[in-house]
Write an enzyme that holds these catalytic residues in place. Structure first.
Site, PDB file in Angstrom:
ATOM      1  N   ASN A   9       0.899  -1.109  -0.030  1.00  0.00           N
ATOM      2  CA  ASN A   9       0.065  -0.160  -0.004  1.00  0.00           C
ATOM      3  C   ASN A   9       0.825   1.363  -0.060  1.00  0.00           C
ATOM      4  O   ASN A   9       1.442   1.800   1.128  1.00  0.00           O
ATOM      5  CB  ASN A   9      -0.850  -0.148   1.164  1.00  0.00           C
ATOM      6  CG  ASN A   9      -2.086   1.308   1.333  1.00  0.00           C
ATOM      7  OD1 ASN A   9      -1.803   2.141   0.441  1.00  0.00           O
ATOM      8  ND2 ASN A   9      -2.877   0.992   2.288  1.00  0.00           N
ATOM      9  N   HIS A 182     -11.899   4.310  -0.372  1.00  0.00           N
ATOM     10  CA  HIS A 182     -12.128   3.576   0.646  1.00  0.00           C
ATOM     11  C   HIS A 182     -12.586   2.129   0.524  1.00  0.00           C
ATOM     12  O   HIS A 182     -12.993   1.361   1.445  1.00  0.00           O
ATOM     13  CB  HIS A 182     -12.486   4.258   1.895  1.00  0.00           C
ATOM     14  CG  HIS A 182     -11.612   5.508   2.283  1.00  0.00           C
ATOM     15  ND1 HIS A 182     -12.072   6.774   2.495  1.00  0.00           N
ATOM     16  CD2 HIS A 182     -10.280   5.582   2.456  1.00  0.00           C
ATOM     17  CE1 HIS A 182     -11.125   7.303   2.827  1.00  0.00           C
ATOM     18  NE2 HIS A 182     -10.008   7.005   2.879  1.00  0.00           N
ATOM     19  N   ASN A 212      -6.853  10.213   8.390  1.00  0.00           N
ATOM     20  CA  ASN A 212      -6.361  11.355   7.679  1.00  0.00           C
ATOM     21  C   ASN A 212      -7.075  11.544   6.345  1.00  0.00           C
ATOM     22  O   ASN A 212      -7.365  12.799   5.816  1.00  0.00           O
ATOM     23  CB  ASN A 212      -4.897  11.246   7.402  1.00  0.00           C
ATOM     24  CG  ASN A 212      -4.172  12.397   6.995  1.00  0.00           C
ATOM     25  OD1 ASN A 212      -4.282  13.629   7.648  1.00  0.00           O
ATOM     26  ND2 ASN A 212      -3.472  12.504   6.080  1.00  0.00           N
ATOM     27  N   ARG A 242      -7.363  17.728   3.614  1.00  0.00           N
ATOM     28  CA  ARG A 242      -8.224  17.952   2.495  1.00  0.00           C
ATOM     29  C   ARG A 242      -9.472  18.660   3.012  1.00  0.00           C
ATOM     30  O   ARG A 242      -9.914  18.241   4.057  1.00  0.00           O
ATOM     31  CB  ARG A 242      -8.500  16.597   1.639  1.00  0.00           C
ATOM     32  CG  ARG A 242      -7.436  16.006   0.798  1.00  0.00           C
ATOM     33  CD  ARG A 242      -7.763  14.659   0.318  1.00  0.00           C
ATOM     34  NE  ARG A 242      -7.088  13.538   1.271  1.00  0.00           N
ATOM     35  CZ  ARG A 242      -7.349  12.357   0.959  1.00  0.00           C
ATOM     36  NH1 ARG A 242      -8.176  11.930   0.180  1.00  0.00           N
ATOM     37  NH2 ARG A 242      -6.720  11.591   1.836  1.00  0.00           N
ATOM     38  N   ARG A 286      -4.944  13.373  17.126  1.00  0.00           N
ATOM     39  CA  ARG A 286      -4.100  13.304  18.702  1.00  0.00           C
ATOM     40  C   ARG A 286      -3.664  14.858  18.998  1.00  0.00           C
ATOM     41  O   ARG A 286      -3.882  14.909  20.280  1.00  0.00           O
ATOM     42  CB  ARG A 286      -3.280  12.462  18.481  1.00  0.00           C
ATOM     43  CG  ARG A 286      -3.878  10.874  18.532  1.00  0.00           C
ATOM     44  CD  ARG A 286      -2.519   9.835  18.132  1.00  0.00           C
ATOM     45  NE  ARG A 286      -1.997   9.998  16.838  1.00  0.00           N
ATOM     46  CZ  ARG A 286      -1.021   9.416  15.962  1.00  0.00           C
ATOM     47  NH1 ARG A 286      -0.782   8.317  16.781  1.00  0.00           N
ATOM     48  NH2 ARG A 286      -0.531   9.808  15.219  1.00  0.00           N
ATOM     49  N   GLU A 380      -7.266  -3.668   5.158  1.00  0.00           N
ATOM     50  CA  GLU A 380      -7.267  -3.637   3.825  1.00  0.00           C
ATOM     51  C   GLU A 380      -6.158  -4.651   3.168  1.00  0.00           C
ATOM     52  O   GLU A 380      -6.342  -5.404   2.114  1.00  0.00           O
ATOM     53  CB  GLU A 380      -6.927  -2.246   3.202  1.00  0.00           C
ATOM     54  CG  GLU A 380      -7.721  -1.217   3.674  1.00  0.00           C
ATOM     55  CD  GLU A 380      -7.254   0.344   3.510  1.00  0.00           C
ATOM     56  OE1 GLU A 380      -7.925   1.339   3.136  1.00  0.00           O
ATOM     57  OE2 GLU A 380      -6.096   0.459   3.967  1.00  0.00           O
TER      58      GLU A 380
END
Length: 394
Positions: A9, A182, A212, A242, A286, A380
């Site tokens: 990935n 996604h 994110n 974004r 965080r 994934e």
């Protein structure tokens, strides 16, 4: 069918990988890890199936100038030395955009790569790096079969009406439609939902992939009915960097009145907005939750407001709600964000058990809540490995 499957990935700043036994379809990866901080101070980390850290002096000395091709060469060498006498049989890649042509995993060849190159403008943050990883593996291991698994593929079950923009039909016919993303994450959540809510998994479910990059998917019968992202991975929810859904008039204003060009606007919308842009501090939830700055609180509050509004807007597509699932980095780890989103949706009948939520338990819905609220880690890589096994079969 013996040997190992390598999943990759590749992103702009990280390269995640996992190694699965081809003959063990339900097994966890033998090894998993990543190279993070690409382009800055790259760091390699890996662990075995027992969670024990594996180190490498070679990869620990990565250069900030290392290209994806160089990094993959180093990674493939490291992987080969850690296979324990086994061999790689296939490499599976996450590819963000499959366009209209690719709805299922596909074996990669030059013709497929040419078609995927044409989709780079629709996923400029992801597609170039996905394809760079494929070409790097082909350079170093030219005889090793590779497949692509598409984030857009899961959403191809949607009714055509859900994919249309209110634009001239000629543009829709050319492929200017809502694709959704996604999909590998949603595919995995759909596969494990029956283990947690039984027959309810076939009902009306919304999955919130909050990281994110962030999106939501409304499912029925564990198939995508509607989703928040559209033509590109820029639409929908507010994200780390974004902006998410935006009045297109803003883009016209930036072009006509602010004198910005397309490159500047792309950087603004993809890299400088979202949590980072609103807070002026960080795109990391965080960090913002630990901050006392008003701008950090504003960013979190806007993120929550937009998420709750988007979730509510997806409910009509499936005619109600039986379960809500939080997943991905923020969804799995931020009790505050989950609670704040659910608090805005109490009118839907959503209730959260505070103790369960704070403990990041799998089921966080209150005892009197008819809607199941779950926190499920996504995987994934497992979806990619499963696709590899399927395409290996004679």
């Amino acid at each position: 069918m013996t040997g190992d499957i390598l999943t990759l990935n590749a992103g702009s700043s990280s390269l995640k990988f996992a190694i699965f036994e081809a003959e063990q379809p339900d097994a966890r990866p033998r090894i998993s890890g990543k190279i993070s901080g690409i382009g800055g101070a790259p760091v390699f980390s890996a662990k075995d199936a027992a969670g024990i850290a594996l180190t490498s002096t070679q990869l620990a000395r990565l250069s900030p100038a290392s290209s994806h091709e160089e990094l993959i060469a180093l990674l493939l060498d490291w992987v080969e030395r850690h296979l324990g006498g086994r061999s790689l049989t296939m490499v599976g890649h996450r590819v963000v955009h499959g366009g209209r042509h690719f709805s299922q995993p596909v074996r990669l060849d030059d013709n497929v790569l040419r078609q995927l190159d044409e989709l780079v403008p629709l996923a400029p943050l992801h597609q170039p790096h996905n394809l760079a990883a494929i070409r790097a593996v082909a350079k170093w291991l030219p005889d090793l079969p590779q497949i692509a698994c598409f984030d857009t593929g899961f959403h191809r079950t949607q009714d055509p009406l859900a994919t249309l923009f209110a634009l001239p039909r000629a543009l829709s016919d050319e492929g200017v439609i809502r694709y959704g993303f996604h999909g590998l994450s949603y595919d995995y959540i759909a596969s494990v939902l029956p283990d947690h809510i039984g027959a309810k998994a076939e009902g009306r479910v919304i999955v919130a992939h909050l990281g994110n990059g962030a999106s939501m998917c409304a499912m029925q019968n564990r198939r995508s009915v509607a989703t928040s992202m559209g033509f590109t991975a820029l639409d929908g929810l507010m994200m780390g960097r974004r902006c998410g859904a935006l009045d297109p008039g803003v883009v016209l204003y930036l072009l006509q009145s602010k004198g910005m060009d397309a490159t500047q606007i792309e950087a603004l919308l993809y890299q400088q907005s979202g949590l980072l842009g609103v807070s002026g501090i960080s795109n990391d939830m965080r960090v913002l939750e630990d901050s006392d700055a008003q701008s950090a609180r504003d960013a979190i509050d806007l993120y929550v407001y937009r998420a709750a509004s988007t979730l509510a807007g997806l409910v009509p597509a499936i005619g109600g709600l039986d379960a809500l699932v939080f997943t991905a980095g923020i969804g799995e780890n931020s009790a505050h964000v989950r609670r704040a989103i659910c608090d805005r949706l109490q009118w839907l009948g959503i209730g959260v058990d505070e103790a369960a939520n704070d403990a990041n338990e799998i089921r966080i819905s209150s005892a009197d809540c008819a809607i199941d609220v779950l926190v499920l880690p996504t995987d994934e890589e497992a979806v990619i490995a499963a696709a590899c096994r399927t395409l290996m079969e004679p």
